[in-house]
Design an enzyme around this catalytic site. Sequence first.
Site, PDB file in Angstrom:
ATOM      1  N   LYS A 213      -0.620   8.184   4.143  1.00  0.00           N
ATOM      2  CA  LYS A 213      -1.710   7.506   4.828  1.00  0.00           C
ATOM      3  C   LYS A 213      -1.828   6.083   4.286  1.00  0.00           C
ATOM      4  CE  LYS A 213      -6.055   6.718   4.381  1.00  0.00           C
ATOM      5  NZ  LYS A 213      -6.162   5.472   5.207  1.00  0.00           N
ATOM      6  N   GLY A 266      -5.461   2.645  -5.557  1.00  0.00           N
ATOM      7  CA  GLY A 266      -6.718   2.282  -4.901  1.00  0.00           C
ATOM      8  C   GLY A 266      -7.821   2.161  -5.942  1.00  0.00           C
ATOM      9  N   SER A 267      -9.042   2.370  -5.509  1.00  0.00           N
ATOM     10  CA  SER A 267     -10.182   2.147  -6.398  1.00  0.00           C
ATOM     11  C   SER A 267     -10.375   3.306  -7.372  1.00  0.00           C
ATOM     12  CB  SER A 267     -11.463   1.949  -5.578  1.00  0.00           C
ATOM     13  OG  SER A 267     -11.953   3.190  -5.105  1.00  0.00           O
ATOM     14  N   THR A 268     -10.943   2.981  -8.512  1.00  0.00           N
ATOM     15  CA  THR A 268     -11.244   3.992  -9.530  1.00  0.00           C
ATOM     16  C   THR A 268     -12.240   5.012  -8.997  1.00  0.00           C
ATOM     17  OG1 THR A 268     -10.825   2.393 -11.284  1.00  0.00           O
ATOM     18  CG2 THR A 268     -12.161   4.309 -11.863  1.00  0.00           C
ATOM     19  N   VAL A 270     -12.783   6.042  -5.906  1.00  0.00           N
ATOM     20  CA  VAL A 270     -12.147   6.976  -4.974  1.00  0.00           C
ATOM     21  C   VAL A 270     -11.240   7.941  -5.724  1.00  0.00           C
ATOM     22  CG1 VAL A 270     -10.504   7.157  -3.064  1.00  0.00           C
ATOM     23  CG2 VAL A 270     -12.317   5.438  -2.982  1.00  0.00           C
ATOM     24  N   GLU A 294      -2.853   4.775  -9.836  1.00  0.00           N
ATOM     25  CA  GLU A 294      -3.069   3.458 -10.428  1.00  0.00           C
ATOM     26  C   GLU A 294      -4.283   2.881  -9.725  1.00  0.00           C
ATOM     27  OE1 GLU A 294      -3.446  -0.398 -10.561  1.00  0.00           O
ATOM     28  OE2 GLU A 294      -1.669  -0.267  -9.287  1.00  0.00           O
ATOM     29  N   CYS A 328      -4.555  -5.759  -8.506  1.00  0.00           N
ATOM     30  CA  CYS A 328      -5.220  -4.991  -9.551  1.00  0.00           C
ATOM     31  C   CYS A 328      -4.906  -5.574 -10.921  1.00  0.00           C
ATOM     32  CB  CYS A 328      -4.839  -3.513  -9.473  1.00  0.00           C
ATOM     33  SG  CYS A 328      -3.126  -3.214  -9.092  1.00  0.00           S
ATOM     34  N   GLU A 426     -15.212  -4.934 -11.562  1.00  0.00           N
ATOM     35  CA  GLU A 426     -14.050  -5.367 -10.786  1.00  0.00           C
ATOM     36  C   GLU A 426     -14.536  -6.030  -9.495  1.00  0.00           C
ATOM     37  OE1 GLU A 426      -9.765  -3.600  -9.400  1.00  0.00           O
ATOM     38  OE2 GLU A 426     -11.524  -2.389  -8.923  1.00  0.00           O
TER      39      GLU A 426
END
Length: 542
Positions: A213, A266-268, A270, A294, A328, A426
């Site tokens: 996805k 992606g984000s921490t 999520v 990551e 990132c 962030e």
Amino acid sequence: MSNAIFKVPTPVNEPVLNYEKESKERESLLATYKKMYNAQPIDVPMYIGGEEIRTNDKKELNPPHEHKKIIGYYHKGTAEHVKMAIDAAMEAKENWANMPWEHRASIFLRAADLLAGPYRNKMNAATMLAQSKNVFQAEIDAACELIDFFRFNVAYMQQIYQDQPGSNPGMWNRLEYRPLEGFIFALTPFNFTSIAANLSAAPAMMGNTVVWKPAETQIYSAKVIMDLFKEAGLPDGVINMVTVRGAVAGEVVFSHKDFAGLHFTGSTKVFKQLWKTIGENIDIYKSYPRIVGETGGKDFIIAHKSANSIEVATAISRGAFEFQGQKCSAASRAYVPSNMADEVLKIVKEQVNSFKMGAPDDTSNFINAVISETAFNDISSYIDHCKQNSDCEIVCGGEYDKSEGYFIQPTVVVTTNPQSKTMVEEIFGPVMTIYIYDENKYEETLELLDNTSEYALTGAVYAIDRYAIDLATKKLTNSAGNFYINDKPTGAVVGQQPFGGARGSGTNDKAGSYLNLIRWVSPRTIKETFVSAKDYKYPFLG
């Protein structure tokens, strides 16, 4: 049948083209960009098994730097399409897993050569157009890094397979590296075309089949990736691309008994939620899923009083603002000693104020648009916060405009509070916050830096004094998975600086190394005895 131990071509990093003025590569790439920009909007289906799936729910694809322009449409899927993709992956699994590894290797080596040649302009132009990267940022990402991933990962695959145990007389011990039992779910970000491709390709290379996805804002270049895979000879069903909402995909994937692994960038926030969901569903699965992620970063630059001012300033300008800070690994906070603060700020302001901003097809633009309106609104809220707080001073930038594209001026903030919002959280955009510390409190500032953020992805120290470098290397052991000495904290190269961080920045499984690939196999030990025992009695019983 394989009857030889094959040695793959020795990988070498793909040379980066510079796209200098009047160069052939620059003219060729810009011609491709303009052709794609002026073409009829593309139609992006889902790729499930051997089928291209289209729905009645079509969504626009728009360049971030010209958001009213329609460059294509994608077909939004449903939970049923995710189920179809899982079924296709499971159906393709046996044949793909049983294919001799050298044939899997050949597919991705062919993909690398196709990308280095006929697909280079197309992949770079798609990334410029849909993700608003300038020519150089597209080149190092969409072309060179992805080529490197394919070529180096094939070599790492061979390295893993060749790692075998010893055997005593009378027996033969072997280690077989099986793909995981089930399918892999690849959930990929917008900001690196190479990462989007590698998160699906790396598990596939090791014999797994994948449901992929991509991020909604990367779907345009994701289609080029699928075209590349198909031309390289990747069999149907090995990588299945679905364009659905993350929550819809997750509900199906994480409740399926054959879910075997997650490959995520992606984000921490999520990632933590996904991990929690997987944990809650652990009784459903045939095996313990591999979770590789990551995530976020609050990446730092710290300068010692012995550092060179212009080098520190340039690290800030490049490290914070290339690709609009949407890496990132991008530098987001800097600690500058008082003895050089004025000089560093002077140079930073001169450099940042000289940046040109606009669309990627004008190669004089160092800065382009941020990815979406959501990102624009989030980043601009941090700038507004700085404008409203007395402990922050915006020394350059600070303006933004989304009337035509999502443009935010590169913004440099000086703060008197080392725990201020923009030093801790962030932002994922072109905002750099600088804290000026007492030049004689270097060690205390290293401790402050280490304890400021939940993240530990990248960081850099600038110093001439070697004791200062050694001290930072030790004090910041757990502060960054990729640590740079006298270099900006971005630009990791496959095969040279394996990439990943710990703490809130992920599982540190190091993309661009064997460490990542080995997560996608389940070893089986085989012991063969040549002359079997015929009596239960051991000598000690005599």
